[in-house]
Design an enzyme around this catalytic site. Structure first.
Site, PDB file in Angstrom:
ATOM      1  N   GLY A 116      26.351 -15.940 -16.575  1.00 36.58           N
ATOM      2  CA  GLY A 116      26.723 -15.951 -17.993  1.00 36.58           C
ATOM      3  C   GLY A 116      26.159 -14.755 -18.740  1.00 36.58           C
ATOM      4  O   GLY A 116      26.883 -14.059 -19.447  1.00 36.58           O
TER       5      GLY A 116
ATOM      6  N   GLU B 132      19.664 -16.602 -24.362  1.00 35.33           N
ATOM      7  CA  GLU B 132      19.101 -15.320 -23.904  1.00 35.33           C
ATOM      8  C   GLU B 132      18.057 -14.815 -24.899  1.00 35.33           C
ATOM      9  O   GLU B 132      17.025 -14.290 -24.511  1.00 35.33           O
ATOM     10  CB  GLU B 132      20.196 -14.276 -23.693  1.00 35.33           C
ATOM     11  CG  GLU B 132      21.316 -14.698 -22.743  1.00 35.33           C
ATOM     12  CD  GLU B 132      20.848 -15.263 -21.423  1.00 35.33           C
ATOM     13  OE1 GLU B 132      19.782 -14.857 -20.929  1.00 35.33           O
ATOM     14  OE2 GLU B 132      21.563 -16.144 -20.879  1.00 35.33           O
TER      15      GLU B 132
HETATM   16  N1  PHE Z   1      18.460 -15.560 -16.262  1.00 36.01           N
HETATM   17  C1  PHE Z   1      19.841 -15.736 -16.647  1.00 36.01           C
HETATM   18  C2  PHE Z   1      19.855 -16.881 -17.673  1.00 36.01           C
HETATM   19  O1  PHE Z   1      19.650 -16.688 -18.793  1.00 36.01           O
HETATM   20  C3  PHE Z   1      20.761 -16.115 -15.561  1.00 36.01           C
HETATM   21  C4  PHE Z   1      20.936 -15.094 -14.497  1.00 36.01           C
HETATM   22  C5  PHE Z   1      20.327 -15.277 -13.271  1.00 36.01           C
HETATM   23  C6  PHE Z   1      21.728 -14.012 -14.706  1.00 36.01           C
HETATM   24  C7  PHE Z   1      20.495 -14.371 -12.261  1.00 36.01           C
HETATM   25  C8  PHE Z   1      21.921 -13.099 -13.703  1.00 36.01           C
HETATM   26  C9  PHE Z   1      21.305 -13.269 -12.481  1.00 36.01           C
HETATM   27  O2  PHE Z   1      19.966 -18.015 -17.402  1.00 36.01           O
HETATM   28 ZN    ZN Z   2      18.214 -18.543 -18.775  1.00 35.50          ZN
END
Ligand code: PHE
Ligand code: ZN
Length: 883
Positions: A268, A305
């Site tokens: 996402g 985010e």
């Molecule tokens: N960390 C991101 C989130 O907000 C998700 C994600 C994980 C995106 C791995 C790209 C690769 O949940």
């Molecule tokens: Zn996250």
């Protein structure tokens, strides 16, 4: 290709890093096929260093060009460089500077991890292990460094150059057509939060004044010409920033916050420090292009985010086993944000529906794993509903157990105690234990035991003693590697509802008090006796879904109808109707399989009618109350020997029955709820549209010509995407000429807009008819489709496998064969995407024997295919494992 050495990775083997990185200076000279990356790391040994530690840096498909230590080229006999590792056996045991030059090919990067191109844009994705595809590095989240990034590119190709932090310098490269920008991020961060972007991007700018009065520049970068479609995301961002200040006291910390929207993205969005990168699906919206649901998701993802800036970035994870520390907590935070921005009850019902459809289903099959796994082969496969959504439920349970005030104190302590650190789940939970003087040892089982706890509640009223006895028994089904479980702490928000619909006072006969209406179950079986219960009550249990459990209570159909009409807890009003519908659907699925006639439940229909007629209820709530449990959820309730055709038939028949029985009031509501004036995306307007479109959907389920022409008219007349899509989606379920006409019209209108064409692909993939599979196959050669773009693949193929239970699970196995072909074709290009797709087969064991055999054979065909990626290999091995 990554190797599988050093795998599996186990939580119990965690060791702090031997080497820390203080600073990283990167110099990246963007070029379509050969981008040189120069990295200068300041390394220092970590801790006492009893034995001299070799330096082992991670890589993935890297190509080393040069290596210097403290300014001098390192002689070849002093290091070993392979595509996936750089080892210096005897580095100096002191601080030193290592300069590494690699060269990467962004155009050839189809995995969308590391540095890649989305159309003409250069961008990076480093979580979880993508940074090692850019340069050699100790690519683990407990190594936090301060980054300075210089990016250089052709001015014409990439006028915009971005990286984390603040811009320090930019200018032309003399004597060339190139330019550069230097960015510095003062906050130490793990490598997975690194990002850079280069391209010809348009920008929308705004400002935000933080609670301490600092001015922050906000920028959203998108494809040229799409600026107007960013305004809602910008508005959501500002609301999220304000909310984090008021709800959690968290202020933004840099002078600039940037979001870049790209069209090719595996997930996402990504919370890179100061430079979030988004799948453009979660940024772009206008009334003509996006539905209310899209607006809602955009608001939630932008907030999610942004919230990571504190829960994930300022405090990050010690290792990937702690993934829920940032993800579960941040999902909890975005759910709370949405609840505050919109309707708390509607948000909660939506979240629980999502949890049941995705997480409960995952928990019931071979891919079940604890919220904090103890072992993994491929971390990419653990970005799951269990880590995210169940992880959020565990945070919410802490609040239920401790109360809002102690919860906030615990969060405050967490932020102050662990700011700047790479933390663990234990450290997080300890903060709540400390502020509330509560022993949370047993609570930790929620993190380590997989499976959905089942709670059986048996209540009985003693009219003479004026007491109510509630017996609660919990059990947790076995899951892979965990044959037997210990009882957990289950916080059950309860009420005894009296005849008038009022909550009766709760007083336990042993003198204990029921704090904030919550009973805490800690043993396998426990009995609570309430005293002074003046009249026979109906028990309302697990209010607000206070614990993520499967609850069965000895409530009669009358009790459930009573709760549906009177419970003060809106969640349980909704739940009562769902429980009634589920009981009927289970009976009728069984009847359909046995060729017995279906049971009718006029009581349920009346209860639904009463809900529709109740003018005091929010429209969105009523819409949810009229929405029957989905097929995947019914299948999970049945649990074994599932025939998806029978599930479909039972559900379709009940929808039609509701549509027929309530035709009059549904038509009335449909007319009454028509909106005048321009489209607005706010929750109240969206709720009215949702109810109106739910009415339409139920009417169309009857297949009556009148309803079908109503939908066809709405399709044509709609002035916004929500109403147009709702009409088309209702029509798409009926085999009528209006359907093909409307689908053709839709494509003709929106052929130039990939995100809207995705909706068109999904609709066709979810038609519950035998011709669908061929249609989906044909669409893979349509000019609008591409296997290289994850959004296209998800819109067409994932939608078919996940949202069309009937046709994916065709008895002849052709649906499985199609998925196998697609997975094997995708795997060499984009293993993460392929692994997600093959997971659609995970629940094969609960199918009836014919389909079960075909699904298992399909999984075996994948498992035995040559040169599988670690991603797909891990999923199929676990899906097939016997335990
Ligand atoms: N960390 C991101 C989130 O907000 C998700 C994600 C994980 C995106 C791995 C790209 C690769 O949940
Ligand atoms: Zn996250």
């Amino acid at each position: 290709m990554r190797t599988e050495e050093a795998r599996p990775v186990r939580l119990k083997d965690y060791r702090p890093p031997d080497w820390l990185v203080e600073t990283v200076e990167l110099d990246v000279s963007l070029d379509s096929t050969a981008t040189p990356v120069r990295a200068a790391l300041t390394l220092r040994p970590n801790g006492s260093g009893a034995a001299p530690a070799p330096l082992v840096l991670d890589g993935d498909a890297l190509n080393l060009r040069a290596l210097k230590l403290d300014g001098a080229a390192l002689p070849p006999e002093q290091f070993v460089a392979t595509p996936d590792r750089l080892t210096i056996a005897q580095p100096p045991q002191r601080r030193f500077r290592l300069e590494i030059e690699t060269v990467v090919d962004p155009s050839a990067n189809t995995q969308l991890s590391g540095l890649y191109r989305s159309g003409a844009i250069y961008c990076t994705q480093c979580e979880a292990e993508g940074f090692r595809r850019i340069t050699y590095f100790p690519d683990r989240p407990d190594v936090m460094a301060v980054y300075t990034t210089r990016i250089e590119a052709e001015k014409a190709e990439a006028p915009v150059l971005l990286a984390n932090g603040n811009l320090v310098r930019s200018g032309d490269v003399p004597g060339t057509t190139r330019h550069f920008a230097v960015w510095h991020d003062p906050f130490p961060k793990p490598s997975y939060l690194f990002a850079l972007v280069g391209g010809n991007l348009a920008c929308v700018e705004d400002r935000f004044r933080t609670m301490s009065g600092r001015e922050v520049t906000l920028r959203i970068y998108v494809e040229q010409g799409k600026e107007r479609r960013c305004l809602y995301a910008m508005d959501a961002l500002k609301r999220a920033m304000r909310w984090d200040e008021t709800a959690f006291g968290r202020e933004y910390d840099l002078d600039i916050f940037m979001i870049v929207a790209v069209s090719d993205f595996n997930m996402g969005a990504m919370e890179n420090k100061g430079l979030n990168i988004f799948n453009d699906k979660y940024i772009l919206a206008s009334s003509e292009t996006a539905t209310d649901t899209d607006f809602e998701r955009i608001e939630a993802v932008v907030a999610h985010e942004y919230f990571h800036n504190w829960t994930g970035n300022r405090i990050t994870c010690r290792d990937w086993f702690q993934l829920c520390l940032k993800e579960g907590l941040t999902v909890f935070r975005d759910q709370e944000f949405s609840a505050d921005q919109r309707s708390r009850a509607v948000e909660r019902i939506g979240d629980v529906r999502g949890l049941r459809t995705h997480q409960f289903v995952e928990d019931a099959g071979p891919l079940a794993h604890p919220v904090r796994p103890a072992v993994y082969h491929e971390i990419n496969n653990f970005y799951t509903a269990t880590v995210y959504e169940k992880g959020a439920e565990l945070v919410r349970m802490l609040r239920v157990l401790l109360g809002a005030e102690n919860f906030r104190k615990g969060m405050d302590l967490y932020f102050s105690r662990h700011d700047g650190q790479a933390a663990t789940v234990e450290q997080f939970v300890q903060c709540f234990a400390d502020v509330s003087s509560t022993d949370l040892t047993q609570f930790m089982l929620w993190y380590s035991q997989a499976g959905t706890p089942e709670v059986v509640a048996t209540g009985s009223y003693d009219a003479r003693a004026k007491s109510y006895r509630l017996e609660l028994a919990q059990s947790i089904p076995p899951t892979p590697g965990q044959p037997s479980k210990q009882p957990m702490v289950v916080p059950l928000a309860v009420s005894l509802v009296g005849r008038e619909g009022r909550d009766l006072p709760l007083k336990l006969d042993d003198g204990r008090t029921v704090e904030r209406g919550v009973l805490t179950l800690t043993k396998s079986v426990e009995t609570f006796v309430f005293a002074d219960v003046a009249e026979q009550p109906v028990a309302s249990l697990n209010r607000g879904f206070s614990a993520p459990i499967k609850l069965s209570a000895n409530l009669s159909a009358d009790d459930l109808r009573f709760l549906a009409a009177h419970d003060a807890d809106p969640f349980n009003r909704w739940q009562a109707l769902q429980t009634l519908a589920t009981r009927l659907l289970l009976d009728n699925t069984a009847a359909s399989r046995a060729s017995r006639p279906a049971r009718h439940d006029p009581g349920l229909l009346d209860a639904l009618g009463a809900t529709l007629a109740d003018g005091a209820l929010e429209p969105a709530f009523v819409a949810l109350a009229l929405t029957l449990p989905g097929e995947a959820e019914i299948a999970r309730e049945i649990g074994h020997d599932v025939d998806p055709d029978a599930v479909f038939a039972a559900r379709a028949a009940l929808r039609a029955a509701v549509g027929e029985y309530l035709a009059g009031p549904l038509f009335d509501h449909y007319r009454r709820l028509s909106e005048s004036g321009p489209y607005r995306p706010d929750a109240a307007s969206a709720g009215r549209r949702m109810l109106r479109n739910t009415c339409l959907d139920l009417l169309v389920a009857t297949q009556q010509p009148e309803a079908i022409s109503l939908a066809a008219r709405q399709y044509q007349a709609a002035d916004n995407m929500t109403d147009r899509m709702a009409a088309l989606s209702a029509l798409s379920l009926c085999d009528v000429p209006e359907r093909a006409a409307a689908l053709d019209d839709f494509y003709a209108r929106y052929a130039d807009d990939p995100l809207i064409v995705d909706k068109w692909l999904t609709l066709q993939a979810t038609v519950p008819e035998p011709a669908t599979l061929d249609r989906v196959r044909a669409l893979t050669s349509h000019r609008a489709f591409s296997f290289a773009n994850p959004n296209r693949v998800r819109a067409l193929i994932h939608a078919f496998a996940l949202a069309n239970q009937k046709e994916f699970n065709r008895a002849d196995g052709a649906g499985y064969d199609f998925i196998v072909e697609t997975v094997l074709a995708l795997d060499p290009k984009n293993p993460q995407l392929a692994a997600r797709l093959v997971s659609a087969l995970k629940n094969w064991r609960m199918l009836e024997p014919v389909r079960r055999e075909r699904a298992e054979a399909a999984l075996r065909r994948v498992a035995t295919a040559p040169s599988l990626s670690p991603d797909v290999g891990d999923i199929v091995r676990r899906a097939l494992a016997k335990d």
